[in-house]
Design a protein around this motif. Structure first.
Motif, PDB file in Angstrom:
ATOM      1  N   PHE A 315     -55.634  16.226 121.722  1.00  0.00           N
ATOM      2  CA  PHE A 315     -56.736  15.265 121.848  1.00  0.00           C
ATOM      3  C   PHE A 315     -58.073  15.829 121.373  1.00  0.00           C
ATOM      4  O   PHE A 315     -58.970  15.067 121.044  1.00  0.00           O
ATOM      5  N   PRO A 335     -52.536  13.593 119.076  1.00  0.00           N
ATOM      6  CA  PRO A 335     -51.355  13.777 119.926  1.00  0.00           C
ATOM      7  C   PRO A 335     -50.062  13.652 119.126  1.00  0.00           C
ATOM      8  O   PRO A 335     -49.081  14.318 119.443  1.00  0.00           O
ATOM      9  N   ALA A 336     -50.073  12.821 118.066  1.00  0.00           N
ATOM     10  CA  ALA A 336     -48.858  12.666 117.269  1.00  0.00           C
ATOM     11  C   ALA A 336     -48.398  14.015 116.720  1.00  0.00           C
ATOM     12  O   ALA A 336     -47.205  14.320 116.700  1.00  0.00           O
ATOM     13  N   VAL A 339     -46.910  16.045 119.580  1.00  0.00           N
ATOM     14  CA  VAL A 339     -45.586  15.534 119.936  1.00  0.00           C
ATOM     15  C   VAL A 339     -44.552  16.025 118.924  1.00  0.00           C
ATOM     16  O   VAL A 339     -43.457  16.451 119.285  1.00  0.00           O
ATOM     17  N   VAL A 352     -53.014   4.825 132.529  1.00  0.00           N
ATOM     18  CA  VAL A 352     -53.706   4.514 131.286  1.00  0.00           C
ATOM     19  C   VAL A 352     -53.069   5.258 130.116  1.00  0.00           C
ATOM     20  O   VAL A 352     -52.648   4.654 129.136  1.00  0.00           O
ATOM     21  N   GLU A 353     -52.962   6.599 130.259  1.00  0.00           N
ATOM     22  CA  GLU A 353     -52.445   7.391 129.145  1.00  0.00           C
ATOM     23  C   GLU A 353     -50.976   7.773 129.301  1.00  0.00           C
ATOM     24  O   GLU A 353     -50.336   8.189 128.348  1.00  0.00           O
ATOM     25  N   LEU A 367     -40.344   5.879 124.114  1.00  0.00           N
ATOM     26  CA  LEU A 367     -41.515   5.671 123.240  1.00  0.00           C
ATOM     27  C   LEU A 367     -41.864   6.880 122.369  1.00  0.00           C
ATOM     28  O   LEU A 367     -42.257   6.728 121.217  1.00  0.00           O
ATOM     29  N   TRP A 422     -40.852  12.614 128.115  1.00  0.00           N
ATOM     30  CA  TRP A 422     -40.986  13.886 127.395  1.00  0.00           C
ATOM     31  C   TRP A 422     -39.678  14.663 127.361  1.00  0.00           C
ATOM     32  O   TRP A 422     -39.397  15.371 126.393  1.00  0.00           O
TER      33      TRP A 422
ATOM     34  N   PRO B 199     -53.960   3.511 124.855  1.00  0.00           N
ATOM     35  CA  PRO B 199     -54.118   4.942 125.137  1.00  0.00           C
ATOM     36  C   PRO B 199     -52.778   5.632 125.399  1.00  0.00           C
ATOM     37  O   PRO B 199     -52.558   6.764 124.970  1.00  0.00           O
ATOM     38  N   ALA B 200     -51.877   4.949 126.085  1.00  0.00           N
ATOM     39  CA  ALA B 200     -50.578   5.556 126.377  1.00  0.00           C
ATOM     40  C   ALA B 200     -49.749   5.687 125.108  1.00  0.00           C
ATOM     41  O   ALA B 200     -49.044   6.678 124.915  1.00  0.00           O
ATOM     42  N   ALA B 201     -49.837   4.682 124.227  1.00  0.00           N
ATOM     43  CA  ALA B 201     -49.112   4.762 122.962  1.00  0.00           C
ATOM     44  C   ALA B 201     -49.630   5.940 122.145  1.00  0.00           C
ATOM     45  O   ALA B 201     -48.855   6.735 121.607  1.00  0.00           O
ATOM     46  N   TYR B 202     -50.950   6.083 122.095  1.00  0.00           N
ATOM     47  CA  TYR B 202     -51.564   7.189 121.347  1.00  0.00           C
ATOM     48  C   TYR B 202     -51.124   8.532 121.917  1.00  0.00           C
ATOM     49  O   TYR B 202     -50.715   9.433 121.189  1.00  0.00           O
ATOM     50  N   ALA B 203     -51.155   8.638 123.243  1.00  0.00           N
ATOM     51  CA  ALA B 203     -50.786   9.900 123.886  1.00  0.00           C
ATOM     52  C   ALA B 203     -49.301  10.207 123.718  1.00  0.00           C
ATOM     53  O   ALA B 203     -48.886  11.347 123.838  1.00  0.00           O
ATOM     54  N   SER B 204     -48.504   9.174 123.439  1.00  0.00           N
ATOM     55  CA  SER B 204     -47.079   9.402 123.232  1.00  0.00           C
ATOM     56  C   SER B 204     -46.758   9.761 121.784  1.00  0.00           C
ATOM     57  O   SER B 204     -45.599   9.882 121.423  1.00  0.00           O
ATOM     58  N   GLY B 205     -47.785   9.912 120.970  1.00  0.00           N
ATOM     59  CA  GLY B 205     -47.574  10.338 119.599  1.00  0.00           C
ATOM     60  C   GLY B 205     -47.443   9.204 118.599  1.00  0.00           C
ATOM     61  O   GLY B 205     -47.100   9.438 117.449  1.00  0.00           O
ATOM     62  N   VAL B 206     -47.703   7.968 119.024  1.00  0.00           N
ATOM     63  CA  VAL B 206     -47.642   6.845 118.092  1.00  0.00           C
ATOM     64  C   VAL B 206     -48.841   6.931 117.144  1.00  0.00           C
ATOM     65  O   VAL B 206     -49.969   7.157 117.583  1.00  0.00           O
ATOM     66  N   LYS B 207     -48.566   6.783 115.840  1.00  0.00           N
ATOM     67  CA  LYS B 207     -49.667   6.797 114.868  1.00  0.00           C
ATOM     68  C   LYS B 207     -50.281   5.399 114.857  1.00  0.00           C
ATOM     69  O   LYS B 207     -49.939   4.532 114.045  1.00  0.00           O
TER      70      LYS B 207
END
Lengths: 508, 319
Positions: A315, A335-336, A339, A352-353, A367, A422, B199-207
């Motif tokens: 981040f 983050p991508a 990951v 949220v995250e 996901l 994860w 935000p969760a999608a971003y944090a999961s590595g989704v571009k």
């Protein structure tokens, strides 16, 4: 306990509350006396929130009554409860960050400073200053709320609650709902000192997951379990073990943090940072993380540990120094990328995250690794169901089905879904950012057990926790950070764990 | 637990409401005008729905992400102008050109949105203005009627196969492609995740940015395709050819039950929504409602649909 005040300020008498399918409060009676601090503890789902919502006028009881100073009353809504002297300091900070402190304190109550529709700001800010002096906080009421740190904002909330004195006819009762969850120890001490000093003006009901703090601040403690009050204790006669026992019906064992399961980590270095720096946030950080190791980082807000964790999760890219993952130097800008190289982030902001609340359990679990579920460009739905079902079984995620929206799961089960995501993505490094925040004791234990299990399989963990106890209890190795730098390193082998005092000296 | 119990009922109801509405509307109009239920009328209805459905399908991808595309009607009109101006010279290449311009416009809207961080409604409102003016200038502010030779190139739109109009078949192909994209690919899943919790999608590595840009490209491409088909059906191109279609398109998406806030929805719902809009339109014609007054009804329907599809207990604040 001779000095204990006896006049009743607020009581609930035989209160019952049901929701469809849930008996949320069962014949609950509590009494808050003038000048008393009441602790309210219980696991998630024990009925604390419902009770608080009844006390603050958000819900009305199905049966039973509410009394103020012995007189039966009724709260039509939150504003009505306010008028009758019930104040609330929220868990989620409720200040509007784009308004000034003074505007926040009198939000919705500007009428007293208004003539012909024009607000007399000078009078409002002068009054706000008087409120702030009640809680002895040195804040200019003309500052914007987002220029304050969390501790100061909490004080402003307290000052705001105290404005009720101006129109409430009687003694105030202020509900403190998890007020310490974002505060560090020194800030908590200040808050507690203020609360004690304000006992002459108000009674308090203090809700917290942190039993040590409840014991420290409260005069009396009510313990709730399954919607009922199961104990009413004088705080001086209680301790963490008895509270814990009453809450969960079993005692806190020495192996709370599953120390017997703490296995020696492996030789293999999975992550190495060398003189890593990011602007003013942290500088010259160096350490090695091994497969199967839990590395706990302790530090107060501003120590830089939060930013360091965010850097490792992709981040907040570092500005200098080296970051090597699996012996390859990387500079993570999203983050991508993190990951992709096997780093998973379990955020403090789970709702949220961590999760997409409005997606089903299955979609959340897969996901982060949909690439491997895709055949000829299409998601293999059968394989997805199989994977999700197997993770739900393995992590004992309590959900009606894999198609249930994560929104409908309890906090502990939500956190397990994040973990499953994860593990499914075969993350080799997990960044646990306050992983048990807001979870009840039982759910925490399950998280600890899972963390132990994954490290045994070689997953490495970076841990930043709410409590030192948890950091020390879980970790193999400890780093202490202060003002962006590492000030102390320690081993934490089972049976030879450093004490909290050992670390605190290096934190502040 | 209380959430599960309290929401199960209304949620299920909400899910089937659009289809039930469609069935009831068809029954009501059918009873009033039995001719409505004849095969030829129904084929006409399906043909008339195709353009609206294709426009609505494109914008569904954007709405699923939580964005909006207000440029689709201008894009469709511009595509019709491109076809009318170039079909004589390029033949079938004119259609490819029009759709390619659509893809480019979508790419630009998407980049403006994610790179310059311009809210989607502003980025696409502005893009719509650019496209509309481009259509006006290139057509010299007039409607261009296709010549007889040009019309030979339009038979893939205007022809029939075994009595079924080609335009219906094109609509079904679009349905198949779009449904597959939305329900069975990573893009579709990521879109839902971004719409429901970015935000969760971003944090999961989704571009996230890449998915968004792709959605805008799809939206504008489908809009251009709709414009091409409209040009074929009306045998003309004009800067205002699709001028009344933005409101019904967005209404179709929302009436079908896709949440305007993103995250929840499907192409099937958009199909149902588009059919509802068509049936309402035809029903109004039967009832003798002035054709120019129809957007009054669609506007009201849009507001009612959004009010019904949003579960207010889940979304406390709407901006």
């Amino acid at each position: 306990m001779n000095g204990l005040p006896v006049a009743s300020a607020l009581s609930l008498v035989h209160v019952d509350k049901r929701f469809p399918g849930v008996h949320a409060l069962k014949d609950v009676s509590i009494e808050v006396r003038r000048g008393e601090v009441i602790g309210l503890v219980g696991e998630n789902g024990a009925g604390k929130s419902t009770l608080m919502k009844i006390l603050s006028g958000v819900y009305q009881p199905d049966s039973g009554k509410i009394e103020i100073a012995g007189q039966p009353t009724r709260f039509e809504n939150a504003a009505d409860a306010n008028r009758k002297g019930i104040g609330m300091v929220f868990q989620e900070q409720s200040l509007l960050t784009n308004l000034t402190v003074g505007e926040n304190i009198y939000l919705g109550n500007e009428a007293q400073f208004t003539r012909y529709g024009i607000v007399n700001w000078k009078a409002l800010y002068a009054a706000a200053s008087r409120q702030l002096s009640k809680v002895q906080v040195d804040v200019d009421p003309r500052m914007r709320a987002d220029d304050l740190d969390f501790a100061a904002r909490q004080m402003v909330e307290l000052a705001k609650a105290l404005t009720l004195e101006e129109h409430a006819s009687d003694h105030l009762v202020i509900l403190l709902d998890e007020p310490t969850s974002v505060l560090e120890r020194a800030e908590i001490d200040v808050l507690f000192a203020r609360v004690r000093a304000l006992k002459s003006r108000a009674s308090f009901i203090f809700v917290s997951h942190r039993l040590d703090e409840v014991l420290e601040l409260s005069d009396r403690i009510y313990v709730m379990k399954d919607g009922a009050v199961v104990a009413d204790l004088v705080a001086a006669d209680a301790n963490i073990t008895t509270l814990h026992h009453l809450m969960v019906g079993r005692s806190l064992q020495a192996e709370y943090y599953r120390e017997p399961l703490q296995k020696a980590f492996r030789e293999e270095i999975v992550l190495e940072v060398d003189e890593l720096s990011l602007g003013n946030a942290y500088k010259n950080i160096s350490f090695k993380l091994h497969a199967g190791e839990i590395l706990g980082i302790a530090g107060v807000i501003g120590s830089g540990r939060e930013e360091l964790a965010r850097t490792l999760a992709g981040f907040a890219p570092h500005s200098s120094g080296k970051l090597r993952v699996a012996n390859r130097e990387v500079h993570l800008v999203s983050p991508a990328e993190a990951v992709d190289i096997g780093i998973g982030y379990i955020p403090r902001e789970r709702r949220v995250e961590g999760l997409v609340l409005f997606l089903p359990v299955a979609a959340n679990i897969t996901l982060a690794d949909l690439e491997n579920l895709t055949r000829h460009g299409l998601i293999d739905a059968r394989e997805e169901r199989r994977l999700a079902t197997s993770w739900v079984d393995r992590l004992k995620i309590r959900t009606p089905s894999i198609n249930t929206l994560c929104l409908n799961l309890s906090g502990g089960n939500q956190q397990k879904v994040v973990l499953a995501k994860w593990l499914n993505a075969k993350a080799r490094i997990l960044i646990l950012d306050h992983p048990t925040r807001g979870l009840d004791v039982g759910a925490k234990e399950e998280v600890y057990e899972l963390v132990r299990a994954v490290t045994t399989e070689g997953v490495a963990v970076i841990l930043t926790s709410d409590t030192l106890e948890e950091t020390i209890g879980l970790s193999h190795s400890l780093l202490v950070m202060r003002d962006g730098e590492i000030t102390y390193r320690a081993e934490a082998n089972p049976g030879h764990k450093p004490s909290q005092i050992d670390l605190i000296g290096h934190m502040v | 637990m209380q959430n599960i119990f309290a929401r199960l009922g209304p949620d299920k109801l909400r899910q089937w409401l659009p289809l039930a509405t469609l069935v009831i509307l068809v029954a009501v109009v059918g009873v009033m005008q039995p001719v409505f239920l004849e095969l030829s009328t129904l084929l006409q209805l399906a043909s008339d729905t195709a353009v609206l459905f294709i426009l609505a399908t494109g914008v569904t991808f954007v709405i699923m992400l939580g964005g909006i595309d207000l440029s689709i009607q201008s894009m469709a009109s511009l595509a019709s102008v491109i076809v009318a101006l170039t079909v004589a010279r390029y033949g079938y290449g004119a259609f490819v050109l029009a759709v390619a311009v659509g893809a480019l416009a979508g790419l630009l809207s998407g980049l403006a949105h994610v790179r310059l961080k311009v809210p989607s409604f502003i980025a696409t409102l502005a893009m719509g203005g650019v496209l509309f003016s481009t259509a006006l200038v290139s057509s010299k502010e007039r409607s261009i009627t296709l010549g007889d030779v040009d019309r030979n190139y339009q038979t893939w739109v205007t022809g029939t196969v075994f009595g079924v109009p080609n335009v219906i078949i094109i609509g079904l192909i679009v349905l198949a492609i779009a449904h597959t994209l939305q329900a069975h690919t990573r893009f579709g899943r990521y879109s839902a995740a971004i719409g429901a919790g970015e935000p969760a999608a971003y944090a999961s590595g989704v571009k996230v940015d890449r998915q968004k840009v792709f959605a805008y490209v799809l939206s504008a491409t489908f809009a251009a395709l709709a414009g091409v088909i409209l040009a074929g059906r009306l045998a003309s191109g004009s800067p205002t050819l699709a001028a009344e279609l933005l409101l019904p398109s967005i209404a179709a998406v929302v009436v079908g039950g896709t949440a305007i806030t993103g995250g929840v929805g499907s192409i099937w719902r958009t199909l149902v929504g588009a059919l509802i809009i068509s049936v309402v339109r035809i029903g109004m014609t039967f009832l003798g409602v002035n054709i120019f007054a129809q957007n009054i009804v669609f506007g009201a329907v849009l507001i009612a649909a959004v009010a019904i599809t949003i579960d207010r207990s889940k979304i406390p604040i709407v901006k």
